[in-house]
Design an enzyme around this catalytic site. Structure first.
Site, PDB file in Angstrom:
ATOM      1  N   GLY A 162       0.787  -1.278  -0.018  1.00 23.81           N
ATOM      2  CA  GLY A 162       0.181   0.015  -0.103  1.00 23.81           C
ATOM      3  C   GLY A 162       0.816   1.371   0.038  1.00 23.81           C
ATOM      4  N   ASN A 204       1.542   3.384  -2.578  1.00 20.82           N
ATOM      5  CA  ASN A 204       0.902   4.043  -3.409  1.00 20.82           C
ATOM      6  C   ASN A 204      -0.365   4.874  -2.575  1.00 20.82           C
ATOM      7  OD1 ASN A 204       1.908   4.475  -6.164  1.00 20.82           O
ATOM      8  ND2 ASN A 204       2.146   2.297  -5.957  1.00 20.82           N
ATOM      9  N   MET A 222      -4.857  -6.911  -6.575  1.00 20.83           N
ATOM     10  CA  MET A 222      -4.271  -8.193  -7.329  1.00 20.83           C
ATOM     11  C   MET A 222      -5.336  -8.953  -7.618  1.00 20.83           C
ATOM     12  SD  MET A 222      -1.059  -7.574  -7.393  1.00 20.83           S
ATOM     13  CE  MET A 222      -0.381  -9.003  -7.986  1.00 20.83           C
ATOM     14  N   ASN A 266      -5.730   2.100 -12.443  1.00 24.37           N
ATOM     15  CA  ASN A 266      -4.715   1.267 -12.145  1.00 24.37           C
ATOM     16  C   ASN A 266      -3.439   2.010 -12.498  1.00 24.37           C
ATOM     17  OD1 ASN A 266      -4.034  -0.915 -11.126  1.00 24.37           O
ATOM     18  ND2 ASN A 266      -3.688  -2.077 -13.206  1.00 24.37           N
ATOM     19  N   HIS A 282       0.461   0.519 -13.123  1.00 15.81           N
ATOM     20  CA  HIS A 282       1.222  -0.915 -13.482  1.00 15.81           C
ATOM     21  C   HIS A 282       2.744  -0.452 -13.760  1.00 15.81           C
ATOM     22  CE1 HIS A 282       1.715  -4.611 -15.223  1.00 15.81           C
ATOM     23  NE2 HIS A 282       2.403  -4.153 -16.207  1.00 15.81           N
ATOM     24  N   GLU A 311       6.150   5.989  -9.291  1.00 19.25           N
ATOM     25  CA  GLU A 311       4.628   5.740  -9.312  1.00 19.25           C
ATOM     26  C   GLU A 311       4.182   6.818  -8.437  1.00 19.25           C
ATOM     27  OE1 GLU A 311       3.406   1.584  -8.540  1.00 19.25           O
ATOM     28  OE2 GLU A 311       5.265   0.822  -9.328  1.00 19.25           O
TER      29      GLU A 311
HETATM   30  C1  GRF Z   1       3.131  -1.384  -7.582  1.00 20.46           C
HETATM   31  O1  GRF Z   1       4.510  -1.501  -8.389  1.00 20.46           O
HETATM   32  C2  GRF Z   1       1.994  -1.213  -8.593  1.00 20.46           C
HETATM   33  O2  GRF Z   1       2.463  -0.558  -9.858  1.00 20.46           O
HETATM   34  C3  GRF Z   1       1.637  -2.667  -8.731  1.00 20.46           C
HETATM   35  O3  GRF Z   1       1.759  -3.012  -7.737  1.00 20.46           O
HETATM   36  C4  GRF Z   1       2.714  -2.371  -6.694  1.00 20.46           C
HETATM   37  C5  GRF Z   1       1.908  -2.092  -5.515  1.00 20.46           C
HETATM   38  O4  GRF Z   1       2.812  -1.279  -4.534  1.00 20.46           O
HETATM   39  N1  GRF Z   1       0.242  -2.651  -9.304  1.00 20.46           N
HETATM   40  P1  GRF Z   1       2.187  -0.669  -3.500  1.00 20.46           P
HETATM   41  O5  GRF Z   1       1.466  -1.701  -2.502  1.00 20.46           O
HETATM   42  O6  GRF Z   1       1.360   0.694  -3.754  1.00 20.46           O
HETATM   43  O7  GRF Z   1       3.431  -0.733  -2.476  1.00 20.46           O
END
Ligand code: GRF
Length: 185
Positions: free
Chosen positions: A13, A15, A85, A102, A104, A169
């Site tokens: 988590g 992000n 996921m 989303n 990626h 990100e």
């Molecule tokens: C990130 O690399 C995102 O791009 C991918 O899963 C990862 C999640 O990271 N979909 P976090 O849970 O936000 O640390």
């Protein structure tokens, strides 16, 4: 337009926490209404609780039905997937067109799916990065909103690349939310 956002996660988590932080600091106009995880052991969820935001675990075969109830209860009108996921069904996506995004960790359309960094390194790409796209019913295939690029060095391994891209990100997610808020004013 300021949205009422739900962030869906499954893991660390980072992000999600970064978006919550931006919200707390008033850097985005939208309100982060709730954090939902399909994984009761998601590390991010525990951290989110410290922000006083409504958190919810939905670990059920009726995931989408229960999610819909939760989202209507809190009048959510926009969903950010961040390390979530689970694949959302076509049926669920109806009515959420251009309202779910989303992130990626690759420069889509390259390296859709899992094990992104490993595959990118194997192909000896010179640049990689991350992409935010609208979610449609094909994996990592919706319209691209924005991307960030990183240079891949010979010395990079899976972890160093993951770390570098994750930093991008975080930056990208806030930029995209601001951009969408603006385009809907
Ligand atoms: C990130 O690399 C995102 O791009 C991918 O899963 C990862 C999640 O990271 N979909 P976090 O849970 O936000 O640390």
């Amino acid at each position: 337009m300021a949205y009422k956002i739900a962030i869906l996660i499954s893991g660390d988590g980072s992000n999600m926490l970064n978006i919550l932080e931006a919200y707390k600091k008033g850097q985005i106009k939208s309100k982060i209404v709730t954090i939902v995880s399909n994984n009761p052991n998601s590390k991010g969820l525990k951290k989110a609780k410290k922000y006083g935001v409504i958190t919810k675990v939905i670990n059920s075969k009726d995931f989408e039905y229960l999610l819909s109830l939760h989202l209507s209860k809190y009048k959510v009108n926009f969903i950010c997937l961040a390390g979530f996921m689970k694949i959302l069904s076509k049926k669920f996506l109806e009515g959420w067109e251009k309202k779910i995004i989303n992130i990626h960790p690759s420069l889509l359309p390259a390296f859709k799916g899992l094990d992104t960094h490993k595959r990118a390194l194997k192909m000896k790409v010179k640049y990689s990065g991350c992409t935010i796209h609208f979610v449609n019913n094909k994996l990592d295939s919706g319209e691209i909103i924005d991307q960030e690029i990183v240079k891949v060095l010979d010395s990079d391994n899976k972890n160093s690349l993951k770390k570098k891209i994750l930093m991008k990100e975080h930056k990208l997610y806030i930029r995209v939310i601001k951009k969408l808020e603006k385009s809907n004013e």
